[in-house]
Structures are given as C-alpha cells and as structure tokens.
Design an enzyme around this catalytic site. Structure first.
Site, PDB file in Angstrom:
ATOM      1  N   LYS A   1       0.672  -1.204   0.083  1.00  0.00           N
ATOM      2  CA  LYS A   1       0.056   0.173   0.009  1.00  0.00           C
ATOM      3  C   LYS A   1       0.952   1.182   0.019  1.00  0.00           C
ATOM      4  CE  LYS A   1      -3.985   1.939   2.334  1.00  0.00           C
ATOM      5  NZ  LYS A   1      -4.898   1.846   3.487  1.00  0.00           N
TER       6      LYS A   1
ATOM      7  N   SER B   1      -9.596   2.243   2.927  1.00  0.00           N
ATOM      8  CA  SER B   1      -8.848   2.924   2.199  1.00  0.00           C
ATOM      9  C   SER B   1      -7.937   2.109   1.530  1.00  0.00           C
ATOM     10  CB  SER B   1      -7.990   4.080   3.016  1.00  0.00           C
ATOM     11  OG  SER B   1      -7.157   3.206   3.811  1.00  0.00           O
TER      12      SER B   1
ATOM     13  N   SER C   1      -9.969   0.052   7.068  1.00  0.00           N
ATOM     14  CA  SER C   1      -9.352   0.109   5.809  1.00  0.00           C
ATOM     15  C   SER C   1      -8.830  -1.196   5.304  1.00  0.00           C
ATOM     16  CB  SER C   1      -8.398   1.189   5.954  1.00  0.00           C
ATOM     17  OG  SER C   1      -9.174   2.495   6.177  1.00  0.00           O
TER      18      SER C   1
END
Lengths: 493, 100, 482
Positions: free
Chosen positions: A78, A158, A182
């Site tokens: 990420k 997210s 997330s």
C-alpha cells in the site's frame, strides 16, 4: 502461466522449493496479469524491474537452499508504506513527488523474508475513506461485478488498490493499513481475507500517519493461512516506535487447522437490528452462526452497550489526530510546492495545503481542528476519549464470557462507483462494524462467507482479545472451511 | 450550528485558503458531520477516565547516546520548487522571507 | 520596593519569567541526533528532526532524569505521572507543525527559589512548573532579501521550561532570580546556563499596577532577552512604556514583543490577527511517563550541595560574610577552589585573598581560576605561613604575585627569595638600638612629642631588614626602646 497467479502462498512456496517453477516465472506471471488488468488501476507505481531483479536473487537462494520464509512471493505494498528509493504518495497530490530515502519497518520485515515487490497500491488519500474514490491517482475498480448490472463497483477503502490487486490475482498478498476498517472492509467488498493484528503488534515506523492511536498495518490475502504466514513476518517489536509492543511473535500457522469445537463465540444480537444493514448480510450472519453451532462452538449473546457511539467517537478522535499529523505537509522539506507560492510564508502554507490535499482530507482536517479548538476540546475530544474507554471496557467485559466476537464486516456489499455518496455521513456508515475493534485496538479478520443475492462477496468479521491473533485466525479459518463450497473468485478472473 | 465565521477561523488555523463557495460547502458538511457527532454531548461520562492509548504500558526510554549522523544529502533529496537547487547547495531549507 | 515614577504617581512592577534551559544531554529529546554545536547547518538533523513522513519520537531517559534533578533542586513536586502534549501551530522552524511539550501534566510543579534583595532580606520566588519540550530550529533572516533560511540543528534539542508565578517586583529581582537559577542549573549540571550561546533563554511577562491591592494589569510577553543586563533593560523599558500608555488614558494591548538590544526598546512582534489556539492534546505517538518513587529518591540522594545550602554553610560554619559567601558560591569552580584551599587555614583570610588579590589578577590577565597557576593548596599554605607569622601580610603579597607568575610553592619562594620574616627579638633589638644610635636627634624629637617620627623609625627598621621584619614585633620593641 496464469495458473501460477491463482496459487496460495503456502502452495507457491512448496512448489518453488520443489522447483516446479522459478521465482522469475512466478513474478512474470503476475506482471502479465497486472498488464492485462491495468484498467483496475490497482497500482499507483509498478516496480516490475525491481520485482524481476528480486526474483532472480530469490531463485539463487532456492538453488543454494538458502531460501527465506517468504522467498519469491510477489506482493503489493500500500502506498503509505515508505519504500526506499520508490515513489510513496499516500494517494495524494501532496506527496506525488516524494521518494523516501528510508524504508518502513513492516515492508522491510517482509522484504527480509524474500518477498518480491510488484508495486505500490492505490488508496484513499492519506488513508481517509472507504471507497478508494478520494485518491489523487484515480478510482480503483473492484474486480467483482454484480450479476444484475455492469456498473463498476468500488473495492472499498482505504486499502482499495491492495484489495483489488489480491482479489484480481495481481499479487499474492498485499500490505494494507487499517485505522477504522481500511483492511477489513475492502477485503469484504472484494471477497478476500483481510486482517488487522492487535494495535502495537506491527511497527508504525515508516507508515505515513493518519491517526496514530488507531493506525495499524494489516494484510490482504486470498486465504486465512496465507494471512497467518504473512503476519508472522510483519509483526514484531521495533524500538523506533514508542507504541510498539515488546512481546514475542506467536506461531500462527497452526491456528488455521484447529477445530473450533468448544469455543465460545460472542454475538451482539442487538446490533442486528441496526438501520441500513442489507438483508443478505443478516442472512450471512445467521448462516455463519448456525454453521458454527454445528461445528460444536457455543454461541453466546453479548452486549456491546456503547458500540452505537463508535461512529461519532471515531469521527472525533481520528480527524483530531489527523489534523495534527498532517500539519507537517507544508512543501518546505518535501512534497508539493506549487508555482507562485513563494509570495510570502503564509501564501506558501495556504497554497500548498489547499492545492495538495483533496476534499475528504480537508474535511477531516477541518473537523479535527474544530474538535480540538479551545472552546470545544472538552465537549468533543475529551468526551470521545472517555467514550473510547467505555467501548474498550465493553469488549473486556464481553471477553470474560467469550473467546471471540462474530459480526459482519460491512453493512452492505460493494456499492457502485457512480452511487455518488455525496453525504459524508452516509459514507462514514460503511465503517459501522469495523470501527469498534479499531477503537479498542483488537485483532480482527474479515473472511468471505457468502455471496449476496446479486452475487457479490460478503465478509464475516471475527474479533479476538488483545494479542490473541491465534484464536482470531482459528475462527477465521473455520469460517473459511465452512464456506469453502462458495466460489469467491470474481467472474471472468 | 457552525457559523461561516467559525469555518473561516478553522480554515485559517489549518492553513487553508477557501473562497466563498468553498466556505459554504464546508460549512454545510461540517454542520452535517457535527450533528452526527453531537450525540456524544448528550451522554454523561464525566466519571470515566479518558483513554489516550490502548497500549497498557508506559513510555519506553532510550539511552542518551548519539545514534544519528549527518544525512544532509538525504534531507534535501525531496526539496522541490524554484529554490530546490539553492537549498541543496547551501544545505538550508528555503522559505519566503519571514518578518518577525 | 522598586517603583516606576510616573507623571501621575508611582506604579508597581509585576514580573513573571519563563526560562528555557537547554538540557546538557548528548542527544536530542526524541531522536538520537547530536546536540553539539555544529557550524554546518542541518548537519545534526535526523529524519525524525526533519519530520519526514512516518517518523516517530522516542524519549531520552537522561533528559527526564535532568528534569527530575532540577525539580528537586528547586524544592518542587515531581509528578510521577506526566504526559507529552502537542502544541499545534505553523512556523517554518517547526517541521512537525507542532511542538512536543507538556501542557496538562508537567513533570514538575510548585517549586521556589530564594533571592537576596538589596536590603539583605530573603524573598521567595514561586515556580509554577517545569516541563520538558522540544526546541525549535533556527530561522536565518539576514542572508537574503527575499528568503529566510531554515537550519534544523537545534530542532528537537531538549528544553526545560521553567515558569515563575508573577512574584517579581523589580528588574533587580528579576536579574537576581535568573542569576540564582543559572547557578543552580550549573551546580547540578542539568544545563550550562550560557545565555550568550543561547543554551539558556529568558522571556519576561511584564505588567504594572498602582499597588498590590489592585488586580493584575494586562501583561506583555517580551522575547529575545539574552543576557542579565538585557533582562533589566527590557523590563525597565517595557514597564515605562506601559506607564506612559496608561497615564495617557490608553490601554495596554496584550501582545508578544521583541527586545531590541541595540536601542534598548521593545517592539510589537509579527502582527497576529487573532491569538493562537494551540489545540493542546496528548501526543498519540507517545505514552504517559510514569516515574518510580525509587528513581526520584535515588536522584535526590545524589544531588550535589546546592548554592543556598553552601552559602549558609559558609556563613554559619566558616564565619564568612554573606557578601563573600555569595560571591564565592556564585561560581562553582571558585567554591570548589575555596573548599580545597581552606583545608588547613583560616577560611575568612582565604576568602579575602580570593575575592581581593586573586580576582584582581584573574581579571587583569583574563583567565579563569582553573587556569591560574596558584593551586588551592598553595594559597592555603601561604595563608598558614601568615598565620604562623613566618611571613607578614606585606611579604605575602610578594609571595602571592610570585606564585601567580611562576606556580612555585610558597615555601620554595620564601627560600629562594629569602622572604622569611625576621622575628628574632635579639636581632631586632640590636638593629633597633643601632638605629637609635644613628638617629639620636630624631629620637629626642620623638620623645619630645613628634609622634609622627615613630613611622620614620619603623621605616628604618624595615630598610635595615629589607622589609622582612615582623611588623608587630617592630612596634612592640620600638615602643620599649625609644
């Protein structure tokens, strides 16, 4: 070739050891898949060259019988984990030119075990969001589509890019981060496994901060055993992080094959009556409960009395911490420095920040600034911290009677991209089931457990006691076994 | 009810530059979000200690030894804008003149 | 009592001081960067100090210990539970956009320092708190017309912020407080107190009022006061400015002002549209600091003798005057010297030699007491020689000067230069008799009332003995023989 991308990590490691194929072949297969599904926009930065050279080294290690625990496994990272020499943007225009000269501890940990980095994944800007619609680098498309529509769906957020990548076979695992859900929520939306360990298990050094007392690295994989394997390498004490727990990393793999017979599963039945939960979710919940009972687990009704205040509590604390954590983005030492901002120092600050941050980030900074301001700090921030303790106590109380808690991950399946959720409050409701465990810092996992009426994946969430990743994974793996007959591969993949 | 004035004040504190339209936009949204949050103000938890961290431990301390060295090259690797080159040359971060 | 004499009457000073003292640690408060002075900007800056994304703070144990030690030296309460809070504001020398400080739960509270007023009375100045916080970087404004340059070397160095109650009532009291505080910090070693170098900085909060029966007036904070002298100048100017304002029927605006050392005036700092809201909240990257009582006890046990205790000891046990005691204790190196020198000799006499002759020579040659060639034991020996009447006080001066010049032992000097005092009564008597014989007329004159001639005879004896005759004996014998 494409069969290689369908393997689980455990199977791939075995195959690599037995020289069924090489790490280079495995990496190339993934790079091809990434090329084929570029339109998903899962990656912000692809690091194919790095991946290939890492794969070569991995192959050498296998031939010397010096392979490390995760040698040759292609993963995605990420884009809020600082990766040395590789662009790290946190999904924001503000950091669209930022190349860290240092590496985050968690990405370093898995790299040291031989993983291969395919790229940095797309995400909601500064990890604020649950749809990946707020990224400066565009939306991420969910590999899944509903059976009754051709609309593009959000992957959740997210960690939208990480989830889409794993779900679409563009990586075998992906690092994500979980502050209010997330990792878990996008796992649910994309039909994969997403786990967040106990707060403090993974170091936050090198993780671009959103809300410090809630942020935690998490993992996205296609099965529970892979998640256990990855976590064993991710977790561990780091002296550079004051909130890092100095406790040994447990052996987690064995948990994945243990029976849940005799375990006490807590179900907060009163939460089933909340507004806005899809019927399909309730059905999945009930089916899971029944299946577990059949396995010999004991289902116990618990009450998380203050869970209904989790949302406002979270939306005071997280923005407050974020408003302060994001104050360092001023263009002076790194990041965006727009043209024409050198007029005076105030202009520099205002132009950089107004220009560099998107709408959602600005909104949360505004909320955070407001609730911390002198006139309101008692009414909101301190109040929220007191409520946080009540929620924390609720869990402790529940865990005197049960081993784990079982609730859905999200109130709905993945929604359509065009379903413009203009009202932020509606958007925030997506997190209603994930936030409580975040506030209490507990380990939690989302495991795909059912398909909705229109064939979209739905996830069940297991929440364990602090430091009990073992039983969390144990029950997660059981759910996986119980619903192994369901096809959780997105149509067409 | 959050007034436009308050929104302006918050924006200034956060170093944002908003035009009229943006102020209105954020005002609506803030009012909306705060009404969701406002339920907190109706609950009495005055007897409860605030929870600042879920870590049940105290601050760890480190020994007073110098462990870092001169990393000026790294520090200036990410400076950008029209003064980036000068900043790297003089090894100072550059901002428009600040008048005290 | 010190007053400002205004046009319409007297005004009372009300002063509170905030001192920022840099802790003498090797590394910074929350990072492992060096705190040593570096000429190259940004050469002592780590990723944490530059607030790079994803970096985190770790607390320096030594700094916590120094805060505890200082708190104990200030007779204060050490809080076994304290918290670091973020003070949020934007400024280019503050890379994080917040300063890590302590607002709600400081590590030290409720202490005091005693100062001596001009009339000799002791006044207690209360200290509200001492807390730990990060220092900011430096902004360099004078190298360019368009730009300011930022050097973060200082960013993150540990500071102790020490805040008094508004108990000070004159510029003199303020200067005495700062001197005493600096002395204490240097004695315990938590800060070197060097105001010139900037390791100790002072902000003054100044207001005025008619009398102590009136409520406190509006105060202004004066920053950038970097010496004791400037503290006095700044307070004097500011108070006078406020008096003028109030006597003209205007109001004092609460603001932060900068002291300009060049013209002795204070002026408004960068105009702030509204007062800052720092939004203090506990730093979520750090955990509460819990201190064991056993640690506090250990530190207390090892605390060196503090200035006030030393001063009192010198006065009550060694018989020094308060003035001498204060002067010697003010500088720890002198106190150490003194305590070594008095091993075998009279403390009062040693004190006189130190504050008189020694200081005079040190100043003349611009050296410190540790650099002088006269070692403490040498001075002690010399004074013992005076006490034992081996040399006279007058000869001692010569010996002293020689010791300073050469570093030779006093015994050796006396031998080498034959400076032993002549105290042989027989010898002196015969010399006196000789002189009387040689100066019959003067003797007659003296006996007939010219008392002044006594001095002449003393002089003659000194001449014949090359200045080495024991003065007391000369007097005694002359009186007998004349």
């Amino acid at each position: 070739m494409s069969e290689l991308t369908k393997l689980t990590i455990s199977k791939a490691l075995k195959a690599l050891k037995e020289k069924e194929f090489s790490c280079l072949e495995l990496a190339k297969a993934h790079i091809e898949q990434m090329e084929k599904y570029k339109k998903l926009n899962a990656y912000i930065t692809e690091t194919c060259d790095i991946a290939l050279s890492q794969a070569k080294i991995a192959d050498q290690n296998y031939s010397k019988n010096q392979e490390r625990k995760l040698e040759g496994i292609p993963v995605a990272v990420k884009d809020l984990f600082c990766t040395k020499g590789v662009l790290t943007t946190s999904g924001s225009k503000m950091l669209s030119n930022f190349v860290p000269t240092y590496e985050s501890t968690v990405s370093e940990n898995i790299k040291n075990q031989g993983t291969i980095m395919l790229g940095k994944t797309n995400m909601d800007e500064f990890a604020m969001g649950s749809s990946n619609l707020s990224s400066y680098f565009g939306h991420v498309i969910n590999p899944w589509k509903a059976s009754d529509s051709s609309e593009n769906l959000v992957p959740g957020g997210s960690s939208g890019g990480s989830s889409a990548a794993v779900s679409g076979f563009l990586a075998m695992a992906a690092l994500g981060s979980d502050t209010g859900g997330s990792v878990r929520q996008p796992a649910s939306y994309t039909g994969i496994v997403g786990m967040k360990p106990t707060y403090g298990r993974c170091s936050r050094w090198g993780m671009i901060a959103f809300a410090s007392s809630l942020d935690q690295a998490g993992i996205l994989t296609r099965n529970v055993e892979d998640a256990a394997l990855m976590l064993e390498s991710m977790m561990g004490f780091d002296a550079k992080d004051s909130t890092s727990l100095d406790v040994p990393v447990p052996n987690l793999m064995p948990a994945c094959s243990k029976s849940i017979k005799g375990m006490r599963i807590g179900v907060p039945y009163d939460l089933m009556k909340l507004d806005g939960i899809d019927g399909d979710i309730i059905k999945m919940w009930q089916d899971t409960i029944d299946a577990m009972k059949a396995e010999g687990a004991e289902i116990i009704d618990i009450t998380l009395e203050n869970a209904k205040y989790s949302l406002p509590t979270y939306y005071v604390i997280a923005p407050a911490e974020a408003s302060s954590n994001l104050a360092r983005y001023d263009g002076i030492r790194y990041g965006l420095r727009p043209e024409g901002s050198e007029i005076n120092i105030n202009e520099l600050y205002e132009l950089t920040r107004s220009n560099g941050f998107g709408d959602e980030v600005k909104r949360r900074i505004m909320i955070g600034t407001y609730v911390l301001s002198a006139s309101f700090i008692d009414a909101y921030y301190l109040k929220a911290q007191r409520m946080r303790r009540l929620i924390y106590n609720d869990f402790n109380q529940a865990f005197t009677k049960v081993d784990v808690i079982l609730i859905p991950t999200a109130p709905t399946s993945a929604f359509a991209m065009d379903d413009k959720q203009d009202d932020p409050v509606t958007m925030y409701l997506n997190d209603i089931f994930t936030i409580p465990a975040s506030l209490a810092g507990l380990p939690c996992i989302s495991v795909p457990a059912a398909l909705s009426t229109n064939m979209l994946p739905l996830g069940m969430q297991v929440i364990g006691q602090a430091l009990d990743e073992y039983n969390t994974l144990r029950v997660g793996a059981a759910i996986e076994r119980l619903f192994s007959h369901v096809n959780f591969i997105p149509r067409g993949f | 009810m959050i007034t436009k004035d308050e929104v302006n004040k918050i924006a200034k504190l956060a170093k944002f530059n908003f035009d009229e339209k943006e102020i209105s936009h954020f005002q609506t949204q803030l009012v909306n979000i705060m009404s969701m949050i406002d339920v907190l103000t109706q609950i009495d938890c005055s007897k409860i200690e605030p929870l600042t961290s879920v870590c049940n431990m105290n601050q760890r301390m480190r020994e007073d030894v110098v462990t870092e060295s001169d990393i000026r090259q790294e520090l200036f690797a990410n400076t950008s804008g029209e003064n980036a080159k000068l900043a790297k040359e003089i090894n100072c971060f550059i901002v428009p003149k600040v008048v005290e | 009592m010190s007053y400002i004499v205004g046009r319409t009457g007297n005004w009372e000073y009300v002063i509170g001081l905030e001192v920022h003292a840099q802790i003498s640690s090797k590394s910074k408060l929350f990072s492992g960067s060096s705190t040593e002075f570096a000429s190259a900007p940004n050469s002592n800056v780590s990723l944490i100090d530059a607030a790079m994304p994803g970096t985190l703070p770790i607390l320096n144990e030594y700094c916590v210990h120094q805060a505890i030690k200082t708190g104990l030296a200030l007779q204060a309460i050490i809080n076994t539970y304290s918290v670091f809070d973020r003070k949020n504001y934007f400024y280019p020398d503050l890379p994080q956009g917040y300063q890590i400080s302590q607002f709600y739960h400081p590590i030290v509270q409720n202490g005091h320092i005693d100062i001596m007023l001009e009339d000799g009375t002791i006044k207690t100045i209360r200290i509200n708190r001492l807390h730990l916080e990060q220092d900011a970087g430096k902004s360099i404004h004078d190298q360019s017309v368009k730009y300011s340059f930022i050097d973060l070397n200082r960013s993150g160095i540990a500071l102790m912020e020490i805040v008094t109650e508004p108990d000070l009532r004159s510029p003199f009291e303020a200067s005495e407080y700062v001197k005493k505080l600096r002395s204490i910090l240097r004695y315990i070693g938590s800060c070197d107190g060097d105001m010139e170098k900037g390791s100790m900085r002072c902000d003054a909060n100044v207001s005025i009022r008619r009398s102590s029966n009136d409520p406190l007036g509006i105060r202004c904070e004066i920053k950038n006061v970097n010496s004791i002298r400037n503290i006095i100048r700044a307070i004097e100017f500011e108070a006078a400015r406020q008096v003028r304002l109030l006597e003209n029927g205007e109001k004092v605006r609460q603001e932060t002002r900068l002291f300009d050392a060049n013209n002795g005036e204070t002026r408004t700092m960068r105009l702030k549209e509204e007062s800052e809201d720092y939004r203090y909240f506990p730093d979520p990257d750090l955990l509460p600091v819990k201190i064991e009582q056993s640690l506090i006890d250990e530190i207390a046990k090892n605390l060196p003798e503090l200035p006030d205790a030393k001063i009192n000891k010198y006065i009550t046990e060694l018989g020094l005057s308060r003035y001498d005691a204060e002067v010697i204790v003010a500088d720890e190196s002198i106190a150490i010297y003194f305590e070594q020198a008095i091993k075998d000799s009279n403390p009062k006499i040693i004190a006189n030699w130190i504050t008189g002759e020694l200081f005079s020579l040190l100043n003349k040659h611009s050296i410190t007491i540790s650099e002088s060639k006269i070692l403490p034991l040498m001075l002690g020996k010399m004074v013992k020689l005076i006490e034992d009447e081996v040399i006279s006080g007058k000869i001692a001066k010569t010996v002293f000067d020689k010791m300073f010049e050469t570093g030779m032992d006093p015994d050796n000097i006396i031998q080498e230069y034959s400076l032993v005092q002549v105290s042989d009564i027989g010898l002196l008597t015969s010399i006196i008799d000789e002189i009387i014989v040689e100066n019959q007329q003067s003797r007659e004159d003296y006996k007939n009332g010219k008392e002044k001639l006594f001095g002449f005879f003393v002089g003659q004896v000194m001449k014949k003995t090359e200045g080495k005759a024991n003065p007391a004996l000369i007097n005694k014998l002359l009186k007998e023989r004349l």
